[in-house]
Design an enzyme around this catalytic site. Structure first.
Site, mmCIF file in Angstrom:
data_model
loop_
_atom_site.group_PDB
_atom_site.id
_atom_site.type_symbol
_atom_site.label_atom_id
_atom_site.label_comp_id
_atom_site.label_asym_id
_atom_site.label_seq_id
_atom_site.Cartn_x
_atom_site.Cartn_y
_atom_site.Cartn_z
ATOM 1 N N CYS A 179 -9.684 22.184 71.783
ATOM 2 C CA CYS A 179 -10.665 23.255 71.585
ATOM 3 C C CYS A 179 -11.886 22.745 70.833
ATOM 4 C CB CYS A 179 -10.034 24.422 70.838
ATOM 5 S SG CYS A 179 -9.407 24.016 69.195
ATOM 6 N N HIS B 2 -8.532 27.089 65.302
ATOM 7 C CA HIS B 2 -9.030 27.124 66.671
ATOM 8 C C HIS B 2 -10.547 27.273 66.653
ATOM 9 C CE1 HIS B 2 -9.057 27.784 70.966
ATOM 10 N NE2 HIS B 2 -9.683 28.942 70.813
#
Length: 483
Positions: A46, A419
């Protein structure tokens, strides 16, 4: 019956061929209109996906890559295109900015990791990495690729082919003067390249040391301690970055020379050590500005902590007050007023949040707004999409260094796991005459997931990386001295 069997067999063979060539039709989802492709998460990638989405929202960077990779379009280089980071990065960014013909709503960026590994970067797709560190890996690798390119002599230049290669230094000595800048395609800097100035002034004799220049690809700003009851703004972080600080026990050549002139018989004296005031400014502002907000802090026990507070930022960013200007002669009254303003302005590097004083504004310019402030006079204009609202402030001079927000990278989680997601502008109609090819529509992207977002949602995010691109507020002549 036999004919029906032949037709059935042909249809089955055709279906099998379609499946082999294109895979299952149900698995190939078509991208919705107005959105951009997402990126497949290859494990813990990510950090790479969010950065690529942010870079693809900067048209100037894509145009620079197109010009940079033009040298690879020869027949000899085409077979080795997959080895170049610039070519691989350009293909990905063009696809993410809808400049490549693709109907897929999810792309695979593993080719970028393969090229970085070929350049001896060990980046695992299964370990959590930092998006800001990857940004510097990409910019430094692009600079290495540029510096590795040999200078190629044209085949029709027979005289140069017969002569040994002459370095630039030898040419300079032979002509006894500086040469005009030679247009070299490979020596152009990427649009994130900027320069910092470091200015040192002696407190005792007010002698100024020569200005030092350092390069930067991104501005890494620490978040100062907040003042209770005041929101933290991007201006606070920028002013904290350039605020002056005292450096003690520095040898001052001017003080030493003055001391030596007052001593007779040529007696030797020790170097005079005094306190200097160090000031950082932005000597060269880049076309694309990447701002990194440092959210890492340390507890008293030495454990890493993440700072979650919100730093207010705007759709537009004015950088004029942070630009270095060559000091000119000043009257005694101006020096006195500046000294008084420096003593009363809370902006020193004591960890507290201060704001730029009016004395730091460019000559003839009134303070337009604080970058990131949510005052009622400016937020109504800055919270709305569109161009910079200069018409609403006719008494203010147009800023020379005006930037428009293009993307925001956000990290959710703590220092150990989390994230990355990205807010970015949707690509607009590309035009060579326009300085911007992005629309006012914002997108929220988390790996494969893409949806529309509002500007209000973007400005409420806890930013980790901010991508701005320079725009021109009014039609005005641009001189080389301004850049």
């Amino acid at each position: 019956m036999r004919n029906w069997g032949v037709l059935g067999g042909a249809a089955a063979a055709l279906a099998a061929g379609i499946y082999v060539l294109w895979g299952p039709i149900t698995g190939r989802k078509r991208r919705r209109r107005g959105l951009v492709p997402g990126l497949l998460n290859l494990g813990n990638t990510c950090f790479m996906n969010s950065l690529l989405q942010g870079l693809s929202s900067c048209p100037s960077f894509i145009r620079w890559l197109e010009e940079f990779t033009a040298q690879y379009r020869t027949e000899q280089e085409k077979s080795q295109e997959h080895q170049y980071l610039s070519v691989t990065l350009l293909q990905l960014l063009r696809a993410l900015s809808c400049q490549e013909v693709t109907e897929d709503d999810v792309l695979d960026a593993s080719c970028l990791l393969d090229v970085l590994r070929m350049n001896r970067w060990q980046i695992s797709s299964f370990e959590e990495q930092d998006a800001h560190e990857l940004f510097h890996v990409l910019t430094s690798s692009l600079e290495d690729e540029r510096d590795r390119q040999p200078r190629v002599t044209h085949l029709f230049d027979v005289h140069s082919l017969e002569q040994p290669e002459i370095t630039q230094k030898q040419i300079s000595c032979r002509t006894r003067g500086s040469l005009p800048p030679v247009s070299n395609h490979w020596k152009s800097q990427h649009p994130f390249h900027g320069r910092l100035t470091s200015n040192m002034v002696c407190k005792h004799c007010e002698h100024q040391s020569p200005v030092r220049f350092d390069t930067f690809d991104s501005l890494s700003l620490s978040i100062p301690a907040a003042v209770w009851g005041r929101p933290m703004t991007l201006d606070h972080c920028l002013h904290h970055f350039i605020s002056s600080e005292s450096v003690k026990d520095v040898v001052c050549d001017n003080c030493t020379r003055i001391q030596a002139e007052g001593i007779l018989n040529g007696q030797s004296i020790e170097n005079q050590r005094t306190t200097f005031v160090k000031q950082l400014k932005l000597g060269k502002l880049p076309q694309c500005l990447c701002i990194h907000l440092q959210r890492l802090s340390w507890s008293n026990q030495g454990t890493p902590l993440k700072r979650h507070e919100h730093v207010q930022f705007n759709e537009f960013l004015v950088m004029d007050i942070y630009k270095y200007r060559v000091p000119g002669p000043k009257s005694s009254q101006e020096q006195l007023s500046r000294k008084n303003s420096e003593e009363t302005t809370p902006g020193t590097k004591d960890g507290r949040a201060g704001k730029p004083s009016d004395a730091e504004q460019p000559a003839g310019t009134k303070p337009l707004f604080m970058n990131g402030a949510s005052s009622s006079s400016s937020s109504s204009f800055l919270m709305s999409p569109g161009t910079f609202p200069l018409a609403a402030f006719p008494e203010c001079r147009a800023p020379l260094y005006l930037y428009r927000l293009m993307a925001v990278v956000v990290h959710h989680g703590d220092m150990h796991s989390g994230h990355f997601i990205t807010f970015r502008r949707a690509p607009g109609a590309r035009s060579s005459s326009s300085s911007s090819s992005s629309s006012s529509q914002w997108l929220w992207i988390s790996d494969e997931s893409v949806r529309r977002a509002s500007l209000h949602e973007v400005l409420a995010a806890s930013a980790y990386l901010l991508f701005y691109e320079r725009v021109h507020g009014r039609a005005q002549p641009q001189s080389p001295a301004q850049d």
